[in-house]
Design an enzyme around this catalytic site. Structure first.
Site: not given
Ligand SMILES: NC(=O)c1ccc[n+]([C@@H]2O[C@H](COP(=O)([O-])OP(=O)(O)OC[C@H]3O[C@@H](n4cnc5c(N)ncnc54)[C@H](O)[C@@H]3O)[C@@H](O)[C@H]2O)c1
Length: 259
Positions: A153, A157
């Site tokens: 991951y 990123k």
């Molecule tokens: N939550 C955190 O603390 C955090 C921190 C840093 C970065 N991020 C980034 O923010 C973004 C959103 O993260 P989140 O925490 O809301 O995640 P989440 O898991 O809550 O949501 C992710 C969404 O992506 C969809 N998804 C996953 N795989 C997929 C695929 N193969 N094709 C299409 N859709 C797909 C899922 O169905 C879901 O709706 C991501 O890029 C994540 O890496 C999140």
């Protein structure tokens, strides 16, 4: 300066929940129409009901370039947001506790999913008047600090930040901007999966783990809210940022301070 995006269309991957859903709602509030893309078709339908007539949904796997091309074909796109990503669901510390085979699935979605999405949207992005268009890629603090928690991951990123920079250069002659947005820690399903894979999951509740972690890593000491990324995504798509490209913006309570 205006943050209104009325008359513009925004394509968003990962729009069904978490940060992607919050970004989708913020664009709707700013007056934009949406092309909402996610694996989870049922939840996308809920988003569609919130703003009837302004949300088109497509169930698609971002790891599948051909399916993405079909999903966005003939659809106008002014702004693209790539939020879909996954982690390995395992504790990667030290990195050799994961097998190289654990990396493939994460890279297929979290890195190649972004490349596939932007690539599939190139015809729509380059058609018509291009100078107000933009691409936003969700990265993470993990991509900037060599996070030991989930190596595939973290590496994915880091790679999408580099991809945002090279794509910013490629799109610049058309006036199209490309930036990366880097959350710190947000209480979403993805974050819960990090807790579930941790060794602390046997001794601490999620809330206890979260409280301890945020105090340890974040100078501001508070969790970020999904809506904060919605506000930032709209700002980055707006004319207020018309000279901002190739940048990574950290919305992380000061967790990462170097550039
Ligand atoms: N939550 C955190 O603390 C955090 C921190 C840093 C970065 N991020 C980034 O923010 C973004 C959103 O993260 P989140 O925490 O809301 O995640 P989440 O898991 O809550 O949501 C992710 C969404 O992506 C969809 N998804 C996953 N795989 C997929 C695929 N193969 N094709 C299409 N859709 C797909 C899922 O169905 C879901 O709706 C991501 O890029 C994540 O890496 C999140």
């Amino acid at each position: 300066m205006t943050l209104s995006l009325a008359g513009q269309t925004v394509a968003i991957t990962g729009a069904a929940r978490g940060i992607g859903l919050a970004i989708a709602r913020a664009f709707l509030d700013a007056g934009a129409d949406l092309l909402a893309l996610d694996l989870d078709a049922a939840t996308l339908t809920e988003l569609q009901k919130e703003a009837s007539g302004r949300v088109t949904t497509r169930a698609v796997n971002v790891a599948d370039h051909a399916a993405l091309r079909d999903a966005v074909a003939d659809h106008p796109i002014d702004h693209l947001v790539c939020a879909a990503a996954i982690g390995s669901g395992k504790t990667g510390f030290p990195f050799w506790s994961l097998e190289p085979s654990d990396w493939s699935r994460v890279l297929d979605v979290t890195l190649m999913g972004v490349v596939n999405t932007v690539h599939a949207c190139v015809p729509a992005l380059l058609s018509g008047e291009t100078t107000r268009k933009s691409v936003l890629i969700l990265s993470s603090v993990a991509g900037q600090i060599g996070s030991q928690t989930d190596p595939p991951y973290s590496a994915s990123k880091a790679a999408v930040i580099n991809f945002a920079q090279l794509a910013a250069k490629d799109f610049a002659p058309y006036g199209i901007r490309v930036n990366a947005l880097s959350p710190g820690m947000v209480k979403t399903e993805l974050n819960r999966s990090v807790y579930a894979a941790s060794k602390e999951a046997t001794t601490m509740s999620y809330e206890e783990w979260a409280e301890e972690k945020i105090r340890r890593v974040s100078p501001m000491g508070r969790w970020q809210e999904p809506a904060e990324f919605g506000a930032m995504a709209v700002f980055l798509a707006s004319d207020a940022c018309r000279n901002l490209t190739g940048q990574t913006l950290n919305v992380d309570g000061g967790q990462v301070m170097h550039s």
